[in-house]
Design an enzyme around this catalytic site. Structure first.
Site, PDB file in Angstrom:
ATOM      1  CG  PHE A  70      48.806  50.887  56.136  1.00 57.83           C
ATOM      2  CD1 PHE A  70      49.659  50.414  55.160  1.00 57.83           C
ATOM      3  CD2 PHE A  70      48.359  52.199  56.049  1.00 57.83           C
ATOM      4  CE1 PHE A  70      50.084  51.226  54.120  1.00 57.83           C
ATOM      5  CE2 PHE A  70      48.779  53.023  55.017  1.00 57.83           C
ATOM      6  CZ  PHE A  70      49.639  52.537  54.048  1.00 57.83           C
ATOM      7  CB  CYS A  71      43.890  46.735  58.886  1.00 57.37           C
ATOM      8  SG  CYS A  71      42.958  45.615  59.951  1.00 57.37           S
ATOM      9  N   GLY A  72      45.405  43.900  58.842  1.00 63.37           N
ATOM     10  CA  GLY A  72      45.371  42.527  58.363  1.00 63.37           C
ATOM     11  C   GLY A  72      44.082  42.201  57.627  1.00 63.37           C
ATOM     12  CG  PHE A  73      40.539  42.092  59.358  1.00 61.26           C
ATOM     13  CD1 PHE A  73      40.116  40.773  59.191  1.00 61.26           C
ATOM     14  CD2 PHE A  73      40.931  42.503  60.625  1.00 61.26           C
ATOM     15  CE1 PHE A  73      40.080  39.889  60.252  1.00 61.26           C
ATOM     16  CE2 PHE A  73      40.899  41.630  61.701  1.00 61.26           C
ATOM     17  CZ  PHE A  73      40.468  40.320  61.522  1.00 61.26           C
ATOM     18  CB  THR A  74      43.740  46.140  54.285  1.00 60.09           C
ATOM     19  OG1 THR A  74      43.965  46.930  55.455  1.00 60.09           O
ATOM     20  CG2 THR A  74      43.645  47.062  53.084  1.00 60.09           C
TER      21      THR A  74
END
Length: 207
Positions: A70-74
């Site tokens: 759950f990360c912007g970089f996922t």
């Protein structure tokens, strides 16, 4: 020569204890011939928590990445899988290490495995959730930090290890898997002569 039964008891007790002790993620593995120090660690595999020695990747170019669901970089999962798929035959392996150090990976190992497979089709090796920074960091990430002089600042931080087992460089989360300079360095390392090593008798990748 007959060995007295009593002398076997300490050995049996030690073996029994080893069998019941849980594996700590990133535990130091027994040294294997031809296995560089940076790979002498054992982690539970993500999908079934079965112990896996990183020594099985000796002689390959290894990309170590701490991940989160759950990360912007996922979405980088997709690019990492593309990298692994494209260069696998030439000797690259991407290794994913989920971590909740940045409060973006709260799920269980099974939930993480299902998410990676169903959402991004991840097939490169993934390992059980562990810590990647601070006093609780796994021995692997402590070693990477000591050698490179830097710890993961966020999810999807990357460490590139050459065929000789030496850390080549570290890359921020902002470095996309298809970044040109990043890919050129991977190709450069893949072009290096393979390191002769005894084939380790560890289980090979299956995810």
């Amino acid at each position: 020569m007959r060995i007295p039964f009593g002398s076997l008891l300490p050995l049996c007790a030690a073996a029994a204890l080893a069998a019941v002790l849980p594996l700590r993620a990133g535990a130091q593995a027994a040294a294997a011939p031809g296995c560089p120090a940076i790979l002498q660690h054992t982690f539970p595999r993500l999908q079934d928590e079965k112990p896996q020695s990183l020594c099985q990747y000796a002689g390959k170019v290894v990309l170590v990445v701490n991940t989160a669901s759950f990360c912007g970089f996922t979405p980088q999962y997709k690019g990492l899988e593309a990298l692994d798929s494209k260069y696998r035959a030439r000797g690259l392996v991407v290794l994913g290490f989920p971590s909740n150090d940045f409060a973006q990976e709260a799920g269980s190992n099974k939930e993480i495995a299902d998410f990676c497979e169903s959402t991004f089709g991840v097939k490169f090796p993934m390992f059980a959730k562990s810590s990647v920074r601070g006093p609780d960091a796994s021995p692997l990430f402590k070693q990477l930090a000591q050698i490179s002089g830097t710890t993961p600042k966020w999810n999807f931080y990357k460490y590139l290890i050459g065929r000789d087992g030496k850390v080549v460089d570290s890359y921020s989360s902002m470095t996309a898997p298809d970044d040109r300079a990043f890919v050129r360095e991977i190709e450069k390392q893949l072009g290096a002569a393979p390191v002769a090593a005894a084939k380790p008798s560890f289980e090979t990748r299956s995810n």
